[in-house]
Design a protein around this motif. Structure first.
Motif: not given
Length: 809
Positions: A156-159, A161, A356-358, A360
């Motif tokens: 998950d690329t939301n993770g 920072n 981020p979040g989009k 892959s």
């Protein structure tokens, strides 16, 4: 002349040997008298008919279509409005159809709608999933480049920072600060099996691009400035003798200092992690090594343990070339990554497409647990027939994307195989199984094909046609591996990598392929390699175009090679333009080099001074007795043992071998240790310094360093060896477009047959319909390398050959 038929029937073998001997004598006489030498069956353009007739299953209008969509459900009916979710569901519905009604005439097409299909375990197809000649089964994407079958572990690329912690920032290269993002994966249970370290680092892809593990330098190599200690070696260990012991606390490998300045950050990092690799050419230019680092102290790098040859600067003008791999302190450009095994933290300098979040992000390269038989490929075919997979992208694979085992008429067409930890495709056995119109890149190696029966000389007709193979990571031979009888390799384009084709075959036909910009960091390299076998008969390499190979100096880079006394290579009707040191290398019997054009190279044919006197031949036979005593059976050079293991005791004297290849027995009875019954004639050259280079040393590692040179008279009398005729660049249509068709007013020498140059390279057909402009591409290649000079190592020139990652272009 009257021949007694009773004599002929009872002495058929003797008669064939006498006739063959007569033919060879006629060739020798023809050479002396200036008569055009005899050419063989492969000189006929239609020689390929048996390989391409009935090559593909019929293309039929399907009687039934089944649909699959990432938005579907496996409880649906598989219609366009109610599609299945998975390929397995479509496969199972066809099984039910087979058992209840049988396949309809015309067969079944399974249409995969646009999207990314995550494949978490191998999809198996068995004999019950086969089509038939009148009812084939096709799994296809709804459109080209729209359907992706993906393996690996998604993160998950939301993770992620941006790295801001001072301790972490201090570990980064100054260039990277403010750009690098990271994520803590210590609590991710799925990460087990990935990022093993100690050389098993895996791979990462982002948004369809393969990223690069942080290394120094980013492309190419640094140079060894000083060798402190060569280190212990294993090459000459005697039976029962063990290599020098070592440990992490007490490394015993060789020591060296880089010519370039080693950053103190690298030493500090190694003291903390203890996990870096030194990769490159420590001794021989043909031997790429990947060695663990044991210690870094005040700029001196020590390897962890022994190597095969040690660290040795053998050729003074050609420096040893090494890079450091898995180095966080050298994460210094977009697309590079590093995984800190101690802290389970992943660092990435994201590429421009990152959101981020989009975006892959996929981790690949999981190491299977012992006893895990679930399969490592995405799709596995076992004894299936008349199955086609086309218009699909296979990516993010571990050991393999697709395997085809046995069966017949299984085809992979118009597919892309990319971003793999290891290989794209493996075809094992069966008949008429192949891969056509596919692209292979950003893999370790592309594919392997085997099949046929050596002992019974049964052709498999498995094939690879019209594929693009580029940017694979393997150094040396095996990016494409061919093994078996009757394999067809045609119209493929291979370029921009340091690996090539290896083949151990009989009745191979390799034609209409184009090779360029391959092996530019290596020495003693060839774009297609075979060697050290006496049974490799009738491997025809014809109508290929090899150009713009670069030789960094040292050991020769040539186009084609049958190494270490190998037999049976037939090189015919090829065009070689600036192909490194030259065109071809062989020193064994029954090899031919005819009807070729060599342009702007140092050498046309590179060979060795070999055994020719009766006493010397006798000694060579006696020397084979060392195998099974001083050396183990099956080692390189154990010709008889290896041959008989495949063919049986003196199998070359039995049918079908004696019927197909009577010349093999004649060679065995005459001299199999030399260029016996070879044909080198009917060739053209331009700007070639030395047409025949007869190396006076042996073919061993040490012998290759010899400056001794043989003479023309050292070649065996049982053969035809003729110097080439001269040609000029003005005799061709357009050299700047790499168009080597003859001008209409050029009159070739007697016996020289026209080379179908326009048919070389990629062709447009049902499996490769995307636009490509062969003329424009070749013009650009000519311009790119027009002023490049090889022959002495030049780091700037060599490093310019490395392709930049596509996300940086």
């Amino acid at each position: 002349m009257i021949i007694n038929t009773n004599f002929m029937n009872s002495n058929r073998f003797l008669l064939r040997v006498l006739l063959l001997t007569f033919v060879f004598v006629c060739r020798l006489n023809a050479q002396k008298q200036g008569v055009a030498p005899k050419q063989f069956a492969h000189s006929l353009k239609e020689y390929n008919a048996k390989y391409i007739t009935n090559q593909f299953a019929p293309v039929l209008k399907p009687a039934k279509k089944i649909y699959v969509s990432i938005d579907g459900r496996d409880t649906n009916k598989g219609t366009k409005n109610r599609p299945f979710r998975t390929i397995e569901a479509a496969r199972n519905s066809i099984r039910i159809l087979q058992s209840e009604k049988g396949l309809p005439k015309g067969g079944v097409h399974v249409i995969l709608e646009e999207g990314v299909y995550q494949i978490d375990k191998t999809i198996f197809f068995s004999k019950e999933d086969s089509g038939t000649e009148i009812a084939p089964i096709v799994y296809k994407g709804v459109a080209s480049n729209k359907v992706v079958l993906s393996g690996g572990l998604s993160i998950d690329t939301n993770g992620f920072n941006k790295v801001e912690d001072k301790v972490l920032l201090d570990r980064l290269n100054p260039k990277a600060k403010g750009h690098v993002i990271s994520v803590d994966l210590s609590t991710n249970p799925d990460i087990e099996g990935y990022f093993q370290g100690d050389g098993l680092y895996g791979q990462i892809s982002m948004d369809g691009f393969m990223l690069q593990l942080a290394q120094w330098p980013n492309r190419g190599y640094n140079q060894i400035g000083e060798i402190i200690e060569s280190g212990p070696t294993t090459r000459l260990l005697k039976p029962g003798e063990k290599a020098m012991p070592y440990s992490r606390e007490n490394p015993t490998g060789g020591k060296f200092i880089f010519k370039e300045t080693l950053s103190p950050l690298i030493q500090k990092e190694f003291e903390r992690t203890g996990d870096m690799q030194a990769q490159g050419y420590f001794h021989n230019d043909w031997y790429f090594q990947d060695e663990p680092v044991g210690k870094i102290n005040d700029g001196t790098v020590q390897l962890l343990h022994h190597t095969r040859y040690g660290i040795l600067d053998k050729i003074k003008e050609l420096p040893r070339r090494v890079r450091l791999f898995n180095v966080l302190a050298e994460l210094d450009e977009p697309g590079e990554w590093y995984f800190d095994k101690k802290e389970q933290r992943l660092y990435i300098w994201p590429i421009d497409t990152f959101m981020p979040g989009k975006s892959s992000l996929t981790v690949i390269g999981k190491q299977a647990k012992e006893g895990d038989n679930t399969g490592s490929e995405l799709i596995k075919l076992e004894n299936t027939s008349y199955l086609t997979f086309r218009d699909l992208i296979f990516e993010n694979t571990d050991d393999l994307a697709v395997s085809i085992n046995d069966g017949q008429y299984n085809l992979l067409a118009s597919c892309v195989f990319r971003n793999g930890n290891r290989m794209g495709v493996r075809i094992n056995n069966g008949k008429y199984n192949g891969v056509s119109g596919c692209d292979f890149y950003d893999l370790y190696n592309a594919f392997s094909i085997s099949g046929g029966d050596f002992k019974n000389l049964e052709n498999c007709y498995n094939f690879a046609t019209n594929n693009v193979i580029r940017n694979c990571r393997l150094r040396g031979y095996g990016v494409v591996g061919l093994s078996g009888v009757g394999i067809y390799f045609a119209n493929n384009l291979l370029h921009s990598m340091n690996g090539a084709v290896s083949y151990t075959t009989v009745n191979l036909l390799m034609e209409y392929n184009e090779f360029y910009n391959i092996g530019y960091e290596m020495g003693d390299f060839n774009v297609a390699y075979c060697g050290a076998q006496w049974y490799t008969m009738n491997n025809v390499i014809r109508y290929n175009f090899v150009h713009h190979l670069f030789e960094p100096g040292g050991h020769p880079v040539m186009a084609f090679r049958n190494d270490d006394n190998g037999q049976g290579m037939k090189v015919y009707g090829n065009v070689f333009y600036r192909s490194g040191r030259g065109s071809v290398q062989f020193d064994g019997a029954l090899n031919d080099f005819q009807n070729n054009i060599t342009l702007d190279c140092s050498v046309m044919w590179w060979t060795l001074k070999k055994t020719s006197t009766p006493d010397a031949i006798s000694e060579q036979w006696k020397d084979l007795a060392k195998f099974g005593k001083e050396l183990p059976h099956g080692d390189k050079g154990d010709y008889i043992y290896i041959t008989e293991k495949l063919l049986g005791k003196k199998g070359w004297e039995e049918s079908p071998w004696i019927d197909e290849f009577p010349e093999m027995k004649l060679t065995m009875d005459t001299n199999p240790f030399s260029q016996t019954f070879c044909n080198v004639n009917l060739n053209y050259t331009y700007k070639v310094r030395e047409e025949f280079h007869i190396h006076g040393g042996s073919g061993t590692v040490e012998g290759m360093e010899s400056k001794a040179v043989g003479e023309f008279s050292d070649l065996p009398k049982e053969g035809s060896f003729r110097l080439s005729e001269s040609i000029t660049l003005n005799d061709f249509k357009d050299v700047k477009s790499l168009d080597f068709n003859f001008n209409s007013n050029f009159k070739p020498m007697e016996g020289f047959k026209s080379i179908p140059f326009d048919e070389i390279g990629l062709i447009e057909n049902d499996f490769r319909v995307s636009s490509f402009d062969k003329v424009a591409d070749r013009k650009a290649i000519y311009k790119r390398f027009e002023n490049e000079v090889s022959g002495r190592y030049n780091a700037k020139v060599v490093n310019a050959r490395y392709p930049k990652p596509s996300y940086l272009k």
